[in-house]
Write an enzyme that holds these catalytic residues in place. Structure first.
Site, PDB file in Angstrom:
ATOM      1  N   SER A  21       0.823  -1.207   0.000  1.00 35.51           N
ATOM      2  CA  SER A  21       0.000   0.000   0.000  1.00 35.51           C
ATOM      3  C   SER A  21       0.861   1.263   0.000  1.00 35.51           C
ATOM      4  O   SER A  21       2.067   1.230   0.250  1.00 35.51           O
ATOM      5  CB  SER A  21      -0.922   0.009   1.219  1.00 35.51           C
ATOM      6  N   THR A  56      -5.818   3.792   7.287  1.00 34.12           N
ATOM      7  CA  THR A  56      -7.226   3.587   7.626  1.00 34.12           C
ATOM      8  C   THR A  56      -7.503   3.633   9.130  1.00 34.12           C
ATOM      9  O   THR A  56      -8.642   3.439   9.554  1.00 34.12           O
ATOM     10  CB  THR A  56      -7.710   2.235   7.075  1.00 34.12           C
ATOM     11  N   ASP A 123       4.947 -10.615   3.823  1.00 35.37           N
ATOM     12  CA  ASP A 123       4.219 -10.173   5.013  1.00 35.37           C
ATOM     13  C   ASP A 123       2.741 -10.407   4.730  1.00 35.37           C
ATOM     14  O   ASP A 123       2.122  -9.652   3.972  1.00 35.37           O
ATOM     15  CB  ASP A 123       4.497  -8.694   5.278  1.00 35.37           C
ATOM     16  N   ASP A 128      -5.132  -8.319  12.774  1.00 36.20           N
ATOM     17  CA  ASP A 128      -4.371  -8.204  14.014  1.00 36.20           C
ATOM     18  C   ASP A 128      -5.345  -8.220  15.193  1.00 36.20           C
ATOM     19  O   ASP A 128      -6.524  -7.864  15.042  1.00 36.20           O
ATOM     20  CB  ASP A 128      -3.561  -6.909  14.020  1.00 36.20           C
ATOM     21  N   GLN A 157       1.024 -12.636  15.339  1.00 32.19           N
ATOM     22  CA  GLN A 157       0.466 -13.811  16.014  1.00 32.19           C
ATOM     23  C   GLN A 157      -0.847 -14.256  15.378  1.00 32.19           C
ATOM     24  O   GLN A 157      -1.041 -15.443  15.085  1.00 32.19           O
ATOM     25  CB  GLN A 157       0.251 -13.503  17.497  1.00 32.19           C
ATOM     26  N   PHE A 158      -1.754 -13.313  15.164  1.00 29.57           N
ATOM     27  CA  PHE A 158      -3.061 -13.637  14.596  1.00 29.57           C
ATOM     28  C   PHE A 158      -2.917 -14.219  13.195  1.00 29.57           C
ATOM     29  O   PHE A 158      -3.564 -15.221  12.844  1.00 29.57           O
ATOM     30  CB  PHE A 158      -3.926 -12.375  14.574  1.00 29.57           C
ATOM     31  N   THR A 192       6.186 -12.158  14.381  1.00 30.52           N
ATOM     32  CA  THR A 192       6.796 -10.893  14.797  1.00 30.52           C
ATOM     33  C   THR A 192       6.438 -10.459  16.204  1.00 30.52           C
ATOM     34  O   THR A 192       7.236  -9.789  16.874  1.00 30.52           O
ATOM     35  CB  THR A 192       6.416  -9.781  13.818  1.00 30.52           C
ATOM     36  N   GLY A 236       4.417  -3.165  11.405  1.00 29.33           N
ATOM     37  CA  GLY A 236       4.680  -4.440  10.742  1.00 29.33           C
ATOM     38  C   GLY A 236       5.340  -4.249   9.387  1.00 29.33           C
ATOM     39  O   GLY A 236       6.246  -5.008   9.010  1.00 29.33           O
ATOM     40  N   ASP A 237       4.900  -3.242   8.630  1.00 31.66           N
ATOM     41  CA  ASP A 237       5.496  -2.939   7.327  1.00 31.66           C
ATOM     42  C   ASP A 237       6.958  -2.518   7.494  1.00 31.66           C
ATOM     43  O   ASP A 237       7.831  -2.928   6.726  1.00 31.66           O
ATOM     44  CB  ASP A 237       4.713  -1.815   6.640  1.00 31.66           C
TER      45      ASP A 237
END
Length: 335
Positions: A21, A56, A123, A128, A157-158, A192, A236-237
């Site tokens: 994105s 967002t 990724d 999340d 984790q999710f 992560t 995370g990115d």
């Protein structure tokens, strides 16, 4: 400092294609990934899957989600001018829909045909904290289509639970999830951030596993790091980009030996923790209140803006992190 001069920047001729994105303002997706990759010595080209005014997590956003045809058209333009030759790495983040997953598959396969040694860092951005924010069908596509093409996968984790069907509550659960992703064909797995029942509430745990496909030897490890309160977006990115950069730079040093993934995680975590702390300090200095448990769409924009990652003001922490984290080996490591 956690790194030395040989680990600060890349000595390799690396060239990255990053597909994820983009926002006009703020640091998520390609906006969060490009600068650290370049600062650490890697050439980066980008294809955007969306272009929004802002991420967002704000009260509102405007912009467009790009169709798979648009993504493929841009790659075809690169191919027409032989600009797709020479990519050593593919990085993907938010893809958004099944058609774009298939477009990424097409691009990955074409790049692998040109360079069979290409490293694909995936990724699998799906959600999340128990919330899925992509269509359900993407879970199987990530698992069955993209994971087998990837050299490294970096789920939270999710997302790791979605990919493996394993509920992660302990280090042993996380190790089993890593092994499940190895079975999908991924040699390098990094979960992560995990909230583990035996780890307390003040810490999160990274759990990593590096597999040598030829010998079957594995190096499995964990890194505990502080859990910071707040509404961070793009972390995370940013971390995925750091992992690609550090792992690529370390490859010549380790020359195929196990241990490069753990060292890359130590360096990436050191930078990530420093940037997150700097961001939290900046937000606190704004004086804007931070109520707990606000869902997306209800968070005041002036509060959210304070949590934009402080990547540029804290850029020295990318090349020379001041924090230090040491990977702790777990399980029956064989090297």
């Amino acid at each position: 400092m956690t790194g030395n001069s040989n680990e600060s920047t890349s000595n390799a001729n690396t060239r990255v294609l990053s597909i994820q994105s983009h926002v006009v303002s703020g640091y998520v997706g390609n906006r969060a990934a490009t600068f650290p990759l370049q600062l650490l010595g890697h050439e980066v080209d980008v294809i955007n899957t969306v272009q929004f005014s802002n991420h967002t997590g704000y009260n509102s956003f405007r912009g467009q989600r790009f169709a798979a045809a648009h993504v493929l058209e841009l790659f075809d333009g690169l191919h027409d001018n032989h600009l797709d030759v020479g990519y050593t790495h593919l990085l993907t983040g938010y893809i958004g829909n099944s058609e774009n997953v298939r477009a990424v598959e097409t691009i990955a396969r074409r790049l692998l045909e040109t360079n069979p040694g290409l490293k694909f860092v995936l990724d699998p951005v799906m959600g999340d904290d128990g919330a899925l924010y992509v269509p359900q069908e993407l879970i199987a596509l990530y698992r069955d289509v993209l994971c087998p093409l990837a050299n490294m996968v970096v789920p939270n984790q999710f997302e790791a639970e979605l990919l493996t069907g394993i509920s992660i509550r302990s280090l042993d659960d996380a190790r089993r999830a890593c092994d499940k992703m190895h079975e999908l064909g991924v040699p390098n797995v990094v979960i992560t951030s995990s909230q583990l029942q035996d780890g307390g509430t003040a810490l999160l745990h990274l759990v990593g596993s590096e597999l040598d496909p030829e010998s079957g030897l594995k190096d499995q490890f964990t890194i505990a790091f502080p859990r910071l309160s707040g509404y961070f977006t793009g972390s995370g990115d940013f971390f995925a980009a750091l992992m690609l950069a550090r792992h690529a730079s370390l490859a010549p040093q380790f020359a195929g030996r196990l241990g490069s993934l753990a060292r890359a995680c130590e360096l990436a975590t050191a930078t990530q923790a420093g940037i997150m702390e700097a961001t939290q300090t900046f937000q606190q200095a704004t004086g804007v209140p931070v109520p707990e448990q606000l869902v997306r769409g209800t968070r005041p924009s002036d509060m959210v803006r304070g949590f934009e990652l402080r990547i540029i003001p804290s850029q020295s922490l990318i090349t020379n992190p001041t924090k230090e984290f040491v990977a702790q080996r777990i399980g029956e490591n064989t090297e």
